[in-house]
Design an enzyme around this catalytic site. Structure first.
Site, PDB file in Angstrom:
ATOM      1  N   GLY A 232      52.762 -14.166  19.027  1.00  0.00           N
ATOM      2  CA  GLY A 232      52.426 -14.144  20.428  1.00  0.00           C
ATOM      3  C   GLY A 232      50.771 -14.691  20.953  1.00  0.00           C
ATOM      4  O   GLY A 232      50.864 -14.195  21.737  1.00  0.00           O
TER       5      GLY A 232
ATOM      6  N   GLU B  33      46.155  -9.138  19.744  1.00  0.00           N
ATOM      7  CA  GLU B  33      47.457  -8.096  20.322  1.00  0.00           C
ATOM      8  C   GLU B  33      47.814  -8.944  21.383  1.00  0.00           C
ATOM      9  O   GLU B  33      47.511  -9.327  22.481  1.00  0.00           O
ATOM     10  CB  GLU B  33      48.460  -6.998  20.369  1.00  0.00           C
ATOM     11  CG  GLU B  33      48.404  -6.456  19.050  1.00  0.00           C
ATOM     12  CD  GLU B  33      49.695  -6.527  18.330  1.00  0.00           C
ATOM     13  OE1 GLU B  33      50.638  -8.021  18.948  1.00  0.00           O
ATOM     14  OE2 GLU B  33      50.676  -6.429  17.720  1.00  0.00           O
ATOM     15  N   ASP B  34      48.677  -9.697  21.728  1.00  0.00           N
ATOM     16  CA  ASP B  34      49.670 -10.336  22.661  1.00  0.00           C
ATOM     17  C   ASP B  34      49.779  -9.170  24.064  1.00  0.00           C
ATOM     18  O   ASP B  34      49.972  -8.992  25.138  1.00  0.00           O
ATOM     19  CB  ASP B  34      50.546 -11.454  22.711  1.00  0.00           C
ATOM     20  CG  ASP B  34      51.726 -10.916  21.564  1.00  0.00           C
ATOM     21  OD1 ASP B  34      51.571  -9.914  21.133  1.00  0.00           O
ATOM     22  OD2 ASP B  34      52.878 -11.953  22.191  1.00  0.00           O
TER      23      ASP B  34
ATOM     24  N   GLU C  41      54.096  -2.564  23.267  1.00  0.00           N
ATOM     25  CA  GLU C  41      54.969  -2.522  23.423  1.00  0.00           C
ATOM     26  C   GLU C  41      55.459  -0.731  23.490  1.00  0.00           C
ATOM     27  O   GLU C  41      55.002   0.187  23.401  1.00  0.00           O
ATOM     28  CB  GLU C  41      56.611  -2.735  23.924  1.00  0.00           C
ATOM     29  CG  GLU C  41      56.422  -4.423  24.332  1.00  0.00           C
ATOM     30  CD  GLU C  41      57.502  -5.204  24.656  1.00  0.00           C
ATOM     31  OE1 GLU C  41      58.285  -5.753  24.927  1.00  0.00           O
ATOM     32  OE2 GLU C  41      57.388  -6.169  23.936  1.00  0.00           O
TER      33      GLU C  41
ATOM     34  N   LYS D 112      52.651  -1.617  28.511  1.00  0.00           N
ATOM     35  CA  LYS D 112      53.877  -1.213  28.267  1.00  0.00           C
ATOM     36  C   LYS D 112      53.675   0.335  27.734  1.00  0.00           C
ATOM     37  O   LYS D 112      54.080   0.555  27.395  1.00  0.00           O
ATOM     38  CB  LYS D 112      54.965  -1.918  28.075  1.00  0.00           C
ATOM     39  CG  LYS D 112      55.312  -3.414  28.543  1.00  0.00           C
ATOM     40  CD  LYS D 112      56.626  -3.705  28.263  1.00  0.00           C
ATOM     41  CE  LYS D 112      56.767  -5.510  28.511  1.00  0.00           C
ATOM     42  NZ  LYS D 112      57.993  -5.396  28.618  1.00  0.00           N
TER      43      LYS D 112
ATOM     44  N   VAL E 194      59.099 -10.008  29.342  1.00  0.00           N
ATOM     45  CA  VAL E 194      58.400 -10.726  29.409  1.00  0.00           C
ATOM     46  C   VAL E 194      58.382 -12.549  28.878  1.00  0.00           C
ATOM     47  O   VAL E 194      58.063 -11.899  27.088  1.00  0.00           O
ATOM     48  CB  VAL E 194      57.095 -10.015  29.975  1.00  0.00           C
ATOM     49  CG1 VAL E 194      57.121  -9.257  31.266  1.00  0.00           C
ATOM     50  CG2 VAL E 194      56.567  -9.653  29.121  1.00  0.00           C
TER      51      VAL E 194
ATOM     52  N   ARG F 233      56.908 -20.058  24.718  1.00  0.00           N
ATOM     53  CA  ARG F 233      55.903 -19.495  24.301  1.00  0.00           C
ATOM     54  C   ARG F 233      54.722 -20.649  25.228  1.00  0.00           C
ATOM     55  O   ARG F 233      53.444 -20.276  25.699  1.00  0.00           O
ATOM     56  CB  ARG F 233      55.284 -20.168  23.008  1.00  0.00           C
ATOM     57  CG  ARG F 233      55.856 -19.016  21.951  1.00  0.00           C
ATOM     58  CD  ARG F 233      55.204 -19.058  20.740  1.00  0.00           C
ATOM     59  NE  ARG F 233      56.351 -18.138  20.052  1.00  0.00           N
ATOM     60  CZ  ARG F 233      56.572 -16.230  19.942  1.00  0.00           C
ATOM     61  NH1 ARG F 233      55.392 -15.909  20.324  1.00  0.00           N
ATOM     62  NH2 ARG F 233      56.925 -16.316  18.913  1.00  0.00           N
TER      63      ARG F 233
END
Length: 181
Positions: free
Chosen positions: A47, A101-102, A105, A133, A156, A168
């Site tokens: 990601g 990191e993308d 969460e 998040k 998302v 992606r």
């Protein structure tokens, strides 16, 4: 603007112009914070590849980059079991490490990456994430130093983030709007 991936409809959340602007600001912060130092960026694949590429274009100080790949998703649900697929290919001992990191969460993946990195005895560890998040976090992290956007606990896609391997390549970031019957 909406898009469809499989039987899901997504609506625009963040345009690339916004993403690019916040990445530029993070790059400035890192350039200042790590001036006259040689950090190692650890990009968490898959990601974070777009985020890492765009961020590193903003980094003007000397640096190195390495990659780790972990899997934690099955469809749109995050699995409790994290699999380390590709490990580090360099020593991090006494190095200043910035984990890219993308999205953060639950924090399960990030927790494992931090543990993996800390086993290498680095001088410091910081985390830079495009998306955070806060409502979904299950762990506390002192290491999170750079955040592009805080978002709601929504699914998302786009800009490196996917749904079952799709999406992606999208330039913008979209949030799940509805299931399509």
């Amino acid at each position: 603007m909406t898009i469809q991936i499989d039987k899901k409809e997504f609506e625009l959340l963040l345009e690339y112009d916004q993403i690019e602007k916040n990445i530029r600001l993070i790059g400035i912060q890192i350039n200042v914070a790590y001036e006259k130092r040689l950090p190692v960026f650890i990009s968490v694949l898959n990601g974070s590849f777009m985020f890492a590429a765009d961020l590193l274009k903003e980094i003007e100080i000397g640096c190195e980059i390495s990659f780790v790949k972990l899997a934690s998703y099955q469809g749109e649900r995050q699995s409790e079991q994290i699999k380390n697929l590709i490990g580090l290919n360099m020593s991090l001992q006494d190095r200043e490490v910035i984990i890219l990191e993308d999205i953060v969460e639950s924090g399960n993946t990030l927790k494992q990456v931090i543990e993996l990195v800390k086993k290498e005895k680095p001088a410091s560890v910081a985390v830079c994430t495009l998306l955070l998040k806060p409502a979904a976090l299950q762990h506390d992290f002192d290491e999170i130093a750079y955040v592009g956007f805080e978002i709601e606990n929504e699914f998302v896609v786009g800009y490196g983030l996917d749904y079952n391997g799709l999406g992606r390549n999208l330039k913008d970031i979209y949030r799940l709007k509805r299931e399509i019957p």
